[in-house]
Design an enzyme around this catalytic site. Structure first.
Site, mmCIF file in Angstrom:
data_model
loop_
_atom_site.group_PDB
_atom_site.id
_atom_site.type_symbol
_atom_site.label_atom_id
_atom_site.label_comp_id
_atom_site.label_asym_id
_atom_site.label_seq_id
_atom_site.Cartn_x
_atom_site.Cartn_y
_atom_site.Cartn_z
ATOM 1 N N ASP A 1 0.842 -1.188 0.000
ATOM 2 C CA ASP A 1 0.000 0.000 0.000
ATOM 3 C C ASP A 1 0.882 1.244 0.000
ATOM 4 O OD1 ASP A 1 -2.578 1.409 0.386
ATOM 5 O OD2 ASP A 1 -1.651 1.978 2.293
ATOM 6 N N HIS B 1 4.853 4.241 -3.068
ATOM 7 C CA HIS B 1 5.672 5.406 -3.396
ATOM 8 C C HIS B 1 6.033 6.233 -2.169
ATOM 9 C CE1 HIS B 1 1.365 6.051 -3.949
ATOM 10 N NE2 HIS B 1 1.544 7.196 -3.349
ATOM 11 N N ASP C 1 -9.970 2.725 -4.200
ATOM 12 C CA ASP C 1 -9.759 4.161 -3.976
ATOM 13 C C ASP C 1 -10.479 5.012 -5.016
ATOM 14 O OD1 ASP C 1 -8.060 3.817 -1.767
ATOM 15 O OD2 ASP C 1 -6.356 3.419 -3.074
#
Length: 1485
Positions: free
Chosen positions: A525, A528, A626
């Site tokens: 999750d 980045h 999302d």
């Protein structure tokens, strides 16, 4: 391609750093490092952390690879060092030039996923994943019922959001304890444990064929995590990260502003609690600029106390201190206070003393110097003020943007009035104490016991460098309010190594180990934002527990090179890609092309080839959890077509639970508390249940199945066509089988109810032949109650469902109006599709037949001299040797197969290759001249040969062989892939025999078959090169090569239908078999099928058995082919509607096949009596005049078919005497007139079959009607069947009892316990000859035979007639037996001159098939021991055929051999029925 190891070559070049280049490899590959041109001749060492065999992976442990030099010479061009890749993960390599590190990079080895109790492989491109919010699954004991929805709709992987205890916000990704199962999964009497979840995951893998993955969240934890209170050092707090103090002060000030606005204290300043417009927002800006910023004076944290600094400087000057500064370029700068106190910053006094030097030691000079110093400090402070002003400007802009999104924007959450629950902006820091004044709160930041609990929240920064940690010193993200903040989660502070924060690293390691132990993969999750060195460490931990870990990452860097850094260092398997980023169908199609597969038509790659950079493997999601709801952004109608488009990508695909059910809102990871529905297949559903009537679930199952099939079967090439603004066509192509699947989807990004969609859909041209409509589905509305949000369960729109149909023919489609065939280019046919119901929300998927058909393979692989000459060519002639057997590749391969093992480089074949390019050019140009798919093969070969021609001539034979072997084996695979499962799963012998089907079945320049009815579907057409008109081009079956392969001598009725079951039905060539059956049916005349077809217009109706073999084939077709009975209703174009008709064009008179069958039966019962047309030497120069009279009938008493006379030969034993010298011209050697045993058997088989069909109302006739004594009389099929049954053994069996009353000629009996070859012959002696024909009757009509008698007769046949490859055509004890056939010999011997003994002893192959099949059948009836012995005996016999097939340069089985299996030069080298019958016995076995 020849089988072998996949090897990739990575060429190393000096100073080449490839850490941003992705190299993906599979387990089992070999990677070779080779020296590029810049490194050759230099001392290079290659090092890697890929572990040596038997060792465990350690990221920091590198080893040096040893060099291999295959030539053993000093030349560096071939030397390499290698890795045998057997373990998935990410591995680093670097190379040194001398002692200097010169370059390096990473390789990523994909995991192998396995499912099922048998652990079969699940290819990555077959993954179909569905995301479940774990908290919506309810108590653990209810999970199976909810997860079953995913199983039933074809998903093979579940992604669970975290299953741990959640934080106060209830967000799925804010975890209170990473080590504890969410207690909500436990019920009152059973606590849910990790072991329980692991057991369910294992059950899903073994029983449901589904894998499970879950998230790991490394970069934050819930604010209320207990362990965080005990270990505040794990967060970015104001003690370990004092640089955040100014941002904290601003954050508290904004919180106080929130409280004032919420309490209505700012209304008089223009800011009510409910912010509704830009004026309110501007007033917020004004308060911040005029009240908050001046009050909190953030710049003071970055400034120097001027008076204090000047006094310190004055003191130094007064003491006479001198500068020790050495660098004249150093200028005075502010040194930031590490504790970030107001005015706590300093300057370097050493630089100050060197910069401001008094001209004397007097007080005036010192004061002047101090003034200059003061002025410079004030300038530096002003610069800091300006810098903070810029930060404050950005902070206000970011705050305003957040307020606009959260409270004013149409697509935002519309949070409503400002309150403490919904503040003006999300708080950036934790504050676990009671609110005080800003000044009182600020005092706490300098008390470590309190400041350690002021921790930074996590979030994400738009457009930020993902490799930079935005909470570390040097970043002003918190101060500038650029963080899109998650106020429920604290950002975790790992430091650079485990020693920097031991508790946090150990805690997260345990968390990782739990996940890897129980799940097949992990989703990183917010990858980045996760420190990359932390993720590396944790994934190394996970892979120690689960080597083939599937790692999926959410990575939004916006930059492919940055993506590659993460993929390389972490060994990420798949990156999540979102279809919801597409703003229209064109962009959605572009993403499919971007994320999956190679372009259609990509070159075939060798197994040893350079390692090429790759893009990260995608997990392409039609929606992630999302994403906002597509129904709100697009329309409900778009769910199905967008799911179809995404599913056609050649990568892993996925969706989120709720999409398929058409839930019309985003299922929030934070606020959703309802449960998912459970699976109920029953028609009636209650609240909280779903089935295939719900949403697009039925369509999803079909889509997922298709995605998995395409991935598993190698459809790895992709082409996307934007048909119009809403219609996208995606093609997936398999380069091995040359099959394609085309999905046409009409998207609905705009709601069809409120937007215009044209009813005129463009026509589509689909190249190739559409085999089937794999699926067609339309989103339709139905009358139900309107949508109402269920209070307990997550529910979707009830008024939409999918109308689905699968595996249908084009004619049965409801979406297609019509499909026509058009011509594009000289030899390419396309199907023009006209749509009528491709409404928005519809999809249709076509399966396109292989471009390289089996008929094309006949051209590419085979074609003997006569066939080629008919097309205007010929086989290649090797000087000083002989022409090749075939013009196609088999001709070359047969010669090379002899040359290769002996290394016979002196062979004329090799000589020819070395001498020039003639043979090379012949191979490619012959195919290129044929256009179409054959030409494509020719072009590929020509491209390969360009390289071949450039090498030294002495090397050409071996490389020519290598190219041909690769092409040849690939083409064989292409052929086998188009055949039946019996062939595909068969032995090597079966596969090689099945090539006889390709060898014998072809299409020449001139059609051999009469045209079929124009109303018949699926008839192949081509453009005539001469007339430029469309003509039918059906496959015809050659009787044998080379003698019966072209012109009027190619197609024979009897040969075709004896061979057809084995060569075409058993091999799965159903459509071509149908066309041949119907084409011959169209030539029925006098109730007979022609012997020599002659395109129907030059047919000879001089055989009695061909029609019965034709009828037997129709029966076999109906039994073997799926829905085979449909052939009975197919139209037959009658060339001769009446016996005396002139040939009629196709379509003039059409009848269903069942009527033509009935006519054949009727005519036989009536009696057939005619004289052949054009009787005389012009059609047969040997036959006597009486032989042209054809008589056939049915004996009314016995039911036996009889016919012929002593001057003609109407069965397969049809040798007519040709010798004047021996006086046998015009006399048949074997007239077999009367009732031939095999014809009686074939007739019985047909009558029994028609009787069975008529009883089932599948054949409309119950018998035949004749006129007798002026009256119509009906003989039923039942009656006819019983007559044959009652008389057969009585009249055909030669009894062991000499006094048998049924025996008319006891004096002619010379062998007992056998079956006669005929009954009622004009020469009675012939009835009693022992021949193999009775075994045919045993196979087609075994009910005629008593098993014990049949077995005895078969034993005698085995003893007397069985040869090595074939059956003797006559008993060796017979006085006219002669086992050597010589058609050229002309002498005085009546019995052998000019091959008169053709069927009087030579061993024919095709009867052996029936003999063995009869043995197999009756051995089962005799007993298990006999059956077992028989199987051994059959295998023993067949082994000799296998040996012959492998050794034959023709790659076939001959027509006949001389006695004891000796070679017969007058035989066809390969014969259709010889191969067909051996395939049949293998099929029976």
């Amino acid at each position: 391609m020849p089988s072998g190891r996949e090897t990739r070559l990575l060429h190393l070049n000096e100073m080449e750093k490839l850490d941003k280049t992705l190299f993906r490899l599979e387990q089992g590959f070999e990677l070779q490092f080779r020296l590029g041109p810049t490194l050759q001749g230099k001392h290079v060492t290659v090092c890697t952390n890929y572990p040596a065999s038997g060792e465990l992976f350690d990221r920091h442990k590198f080893r040096t690879l040893s060099w291999h030099n295959p030539t053993g010479k000093e030349d560096d061009s071939d030397k390499y060092c290698k890795l045998d890749l057997q373990i998935s993960g990410s591995y680093q390599y670097y190379f040194n030039l001398g002692n200097e590190k010169s370059g390096g990079g990473y390789i990523v080895v994909d995991p192998i996923l396995r499912v099922g109790a048998d652990n079969h492989v699940l290819p990555l491109d077959c993954v179909t994943l569905q995301t479940f919010l774990a908290k919506c699954l309810g108590p653990f004991h209810e999970w199976e019922d909810r997860l079953k929805v995913a199983k039933e709709t074809g998903y093979n992987m579940i992604h669970f959001t975290p299953l741990q205890k959640l934080g106060l916000s209830r967000s799925c990704y804010s975890l209170a304890d990473q080590l504890e199962v969410n207690p909500e999964f436990s019920s009152h009497n059973k606590k849910c444990t990790w072991s329980d979840i692991g057991a369910l995951v294992e059950k899903m893998k073994n029983e449901w064929n589904m894998l499970c993955i879950t998230d790991v969240v490394y970069n934050h934890t819930a604010t209320n995590s207990e362990w965080l209170r005990m270990h505040p050092e794990c967060g970015y707090n104001l003690v370990n990260s004092p640089h955040l103090k100014p941002a904290w002060v601003l954050d508290r000030a904004l919180w106080h502003l929130t409280c004032m606005v919420a309490d209505g204290k700012c209304i008089d300043k223009g800011v009510p609690p409910l912010i509704e417009n830009d004026h309110h927002l501007n007033c917020v800006r004004k308060i911040i600029w005029e009240e908050i910023y001046p009050k909190i004076k953030l710049w003071e944290f970055f400034q120097v106390d001027v008076n204090k600094a000047v006094e310190q400087f004055r003191t130094l000057l007064t003491q006479g201190k001198m500068s020790t500064k050495s660098d004249p370029n150093q200028h005075l700068q502010i040194v930031q206070d590490p504790e970030y106190r107001r005015f706590g910053c300093t300057v370097d006094m050493n630089i100050a003393l060197a910069t401001f030097i008094p001209h004397s030691n007097g007080p005036g000079a010192i004061e002047e110097c101090c003034n200059w110093f003061r002025k410079r400090i004030e300038e530096l402070n002003a610069e800091q003020h300006r810098q903070i002003h810029h930060h404050q400007e950005q902070a206000v802009n970011c705050l305003a943007g957040t307020v606009v999104y959260e409270r004013l924007s149409g697509h935002g959450p519309k949070l409503g009035p400002i309150s403490r629950k919904y503040p003006l902006v999300t708080r950036y820091f934790t504050y676990p104490f009671k609110d005080m004044t800003v000044e009182e709160e600020e005092a706490m930041i300098h008390h470590p016991d309190k400041a350690c609990y002021f921790m930074a929240h996590n979030g994400w920064v738009m457009g930020d460098d993902p490799l930079r940690n935005f909470a570390e010193p040097g970043s002003n993200v918190y101060l500038r309010r650029e963080l899109i903040c998650w106020g429920d989660s604290v950002k975790l502070r790992y430091g650079n190594k485990p020693e920097d924060c031991p508790y946090l690293w150990a805690h997260m390691k345990k968390y990782t180990e739990i996940t890897a132990k129980y799940f097949h993969g992990i989703r990183l999750d917010n990858c980045h934002s996760t420190p990359i060195h932390v993720a590396e460490y944790m994934l190394d931990t996970a892979r120690k527990l689960r080597a083939d870990l599937f790692v999926v990452a959410e990575l939004f860097t916006g930059n492919e090179e940055l993506d590659n850094i993460f993929v390389n260092r972490l060994g990420i398997t798949s990156l999540i890609r979102e279809a919801m980023t597409a703003y229209n169908s064109h962009e959605e199609g572009r993403l499919v092309y971007r994320f999956g597969g190679e372009p259609v038509g990509s070159f075939v790659q060798p197994r040893l080839r350079p390692l090429m950079p790759a893009i990260a493997h995608a997990l392409f999601m039609d929606i992630t959890h999302d994403n906002e709801c597509p129904i709100q952004h697009r329309s409900a109608y778009d769910a199905l077509p967008s799911a179809m488009i995404v599913s056609m990508a050649c990568c892993a695909t996925g969706s989120t639970k709720g999409y398929d059910e058409l839930v019309p809102h985003q299922i929030s990871v934070v606020s959703e508390e309802r449960f998912y529905a459970t699976w109920n297949p029953a028609a009636h559903l209650t609240s909280g249940e779903v089935n295939f009537q719900t949403g697009i679930l039925a369509g999803r199952l079909a889509i997922n199945r298709l995605h998995q099939e395409l991935g598993a079967k190698g459809f790895n090439q992709v082409y996307v066509d934007q048909v119009d603004e809403d219609i996208v066509a995606v093609t997936r192509h398999c380069p091995n089988t040359h099959q394609s699947v085309v999905a046409v989807s009409r998207t609905a990004f705009r709601d069809p109810k409120t937007s215009f969609y044209s009813k005129e859909v463009p026509e589509m041209c689909i190249p190739g032949k559409i085999e089937e409509v794999v699926l067609e589905a339309r989103t339709i509305e139905r009358n139900t109650n309107p949508y109402k949000k269920d209070e307990r369960f997550i529910n979707g729109l009830p008024n939409f469902t999918v109308e689905l149909r699968e595996h249908i023919q084009i004619k049965d489609s409801k979406i297609i109006k019509q499909a026509g065939t058009a011509i594009k280019g000289p030899n390419e046919f396309v199907q023009e599709i006209e749509f009528e119901n491709l409404t928005p929300g519809s999809v249709i998927v076509f399966r396109i037949a292989s471009k390289l058909s089996l008929a094309d393979l006949n051209q590419v692989l085979y074609r003997c001299e006569a066939e080629e000459q008919e097309d205007g060519g010929g086989c290649y002639n090797i000087p000083n040797w002989s022409p090749l057997k075939y013009a196609g590749l088999q001709g070359l391969m047969s010669v090379l197969a002899d040359i290769r093992p002996k290394n016979d480089l002196g062979h004329p074949f090799c000589d020819n290759l070395r001498s020039g390019d003639w043979m090379i050019d012949y191979v490619s140009n012959r195919l290129i001249s044929r256009t179409g798919a054959c030409a494509e093969v020719g072009k590929w070969l020509k491209a390969m040969f360009i390289y071949l021609k450039k090498i030294p001539r002495y090397l050409i034979p071996c490389y020519f062989d290598a190219i041909l072997v690769g092409a040849y084996t690939t083409l064989l695979d292409v052929g086998w892939h188009q055949m039946s499962s019996f062939v595909q799963n068969g032995s090597t012998f079966v596969k090689h025999l099945s090539l006889g089907s390709i060898q014998m079945c072809g299409i020449g320049k001139y059609s051999c078959l009469p045209d079929l009815s124009p109303s018949l579907h699926d008839v192949p057409y081509r453009l005539n090169e001469i007339t430029n008109e469309k003509e039918q081009c059906c496959v015809s079956l050659a009787a044998g090569l080379p003698h019966f392969s072209s012109g009027i001598f190619r197609s024979w009725g009897r040969d075709t239908f004896i061979a057809l079951r084995g060569l075409m039905l058993v091999t799965g060539r159903y459509l071509e078999a149908r066309n041949i059956i119907l084409a011959f049916g169209g030539t029925l005349r006098h109730g007979l099928i022609p012997n020599l077809l002659g395109q129907g217009t030059h047919a000879r109706y001089n055989c009695r058995d061909a029609v019965w073999w034709w009828l037997q084939c129709i029966q076999d077709y109906c039994k073997i082919v799926p829905n085979g009975l449909d052939i009975l209703r197919c139209p037959v174009s009658r060339m001769y509607p009446r016996d005396d008709s002139s040939p009629q064009p196709a379509g003039s008179v059409d009848q269903p096949l069942y009527e033509v069958i009935q006519e054949a039966m009727q005519r036989h019962m009536e009696g057939i009596n005619f004289r052949e047309r054009n009787a005389g030497p012009q059609i047969d120069q040997n036959m006597r005049d009486e032989g042209f009279n054809v008589t056939v009938g049915v004996d009314r008493e016995t039911g036996f078919v009889f016919g012929g006379n002593r001057f003609n030969c109407g069965t397969w034993m049809d040798k007519m005497g040709e010798s004047d010298r021996a006086r046998n011209r015009g006399i048949p050697a074997t007239p077999r007139d009367g009732s031939a045993v095999e014809i009686v058997g074939l007739c019985k088989s047909t009558v029994r079959w028609l009787l069975d069909l008529s009883r089932k109302n599948e054949f409309p006739f119950h018998g035949v009607t004749i006129k007798r004594h002026g009256k119509e009389e009906t003989i039923t099929y039942d009656e006819w069947d019983r007559k044959i049954q009652a008389h057969f053994e009585k009249l055909f069996f030669v009894s062991e009892n000499p006094a048998d009353p049924n025996e008319k000629h006891p004096n002619l009996v010379h062998k007992r316990g056998i079956y006669k070859d005929s009954y009622g012959a004009s020469s009675p002696w012939c009835d009693y000859q022992l021949r193999p024909n009775f075994t045919i009757a045993m196979v087609v009509a075994p009910e005629l035979f008593t098993p014990e008698r049949a077995w005895k007769a078969l034993q005698i046949a085995e003893e007397k007639l069985l040869g090595p490859l074939g059956m003797k055509t006559l008993d060796p004890d017979d006085m006219v037996y002669c086992g050597v056939y010589d058609n050229a010999l002309d002498n005085d011997n009546y019995n052998v001159a000019r091959g008169f003994n053709y069927h009087q002893g030579p061993e024919w192959l095709w009867p052996i098939g029936y003999f063995l099949r009869a043995k197999l059948y009756f051995s089962k009836l005799i007993g298990p021991q006999i059956y077992a012995k028989t199987v051994v005996m059959i295998k023993n016999v067949l082994s000799r055929h296998y040996v012959h097939l492998e050794r034959s340069s023709w790659k076939g089985l001959p027509e006949l051999t001389n006695e004891n299996g000796q070679y017969c030069p007058f035989s066809c080298e390969t014969q259709a029925w010889s191969i067909g019958v051996i395939l049949e016995i293998l099929y029976d076995l």
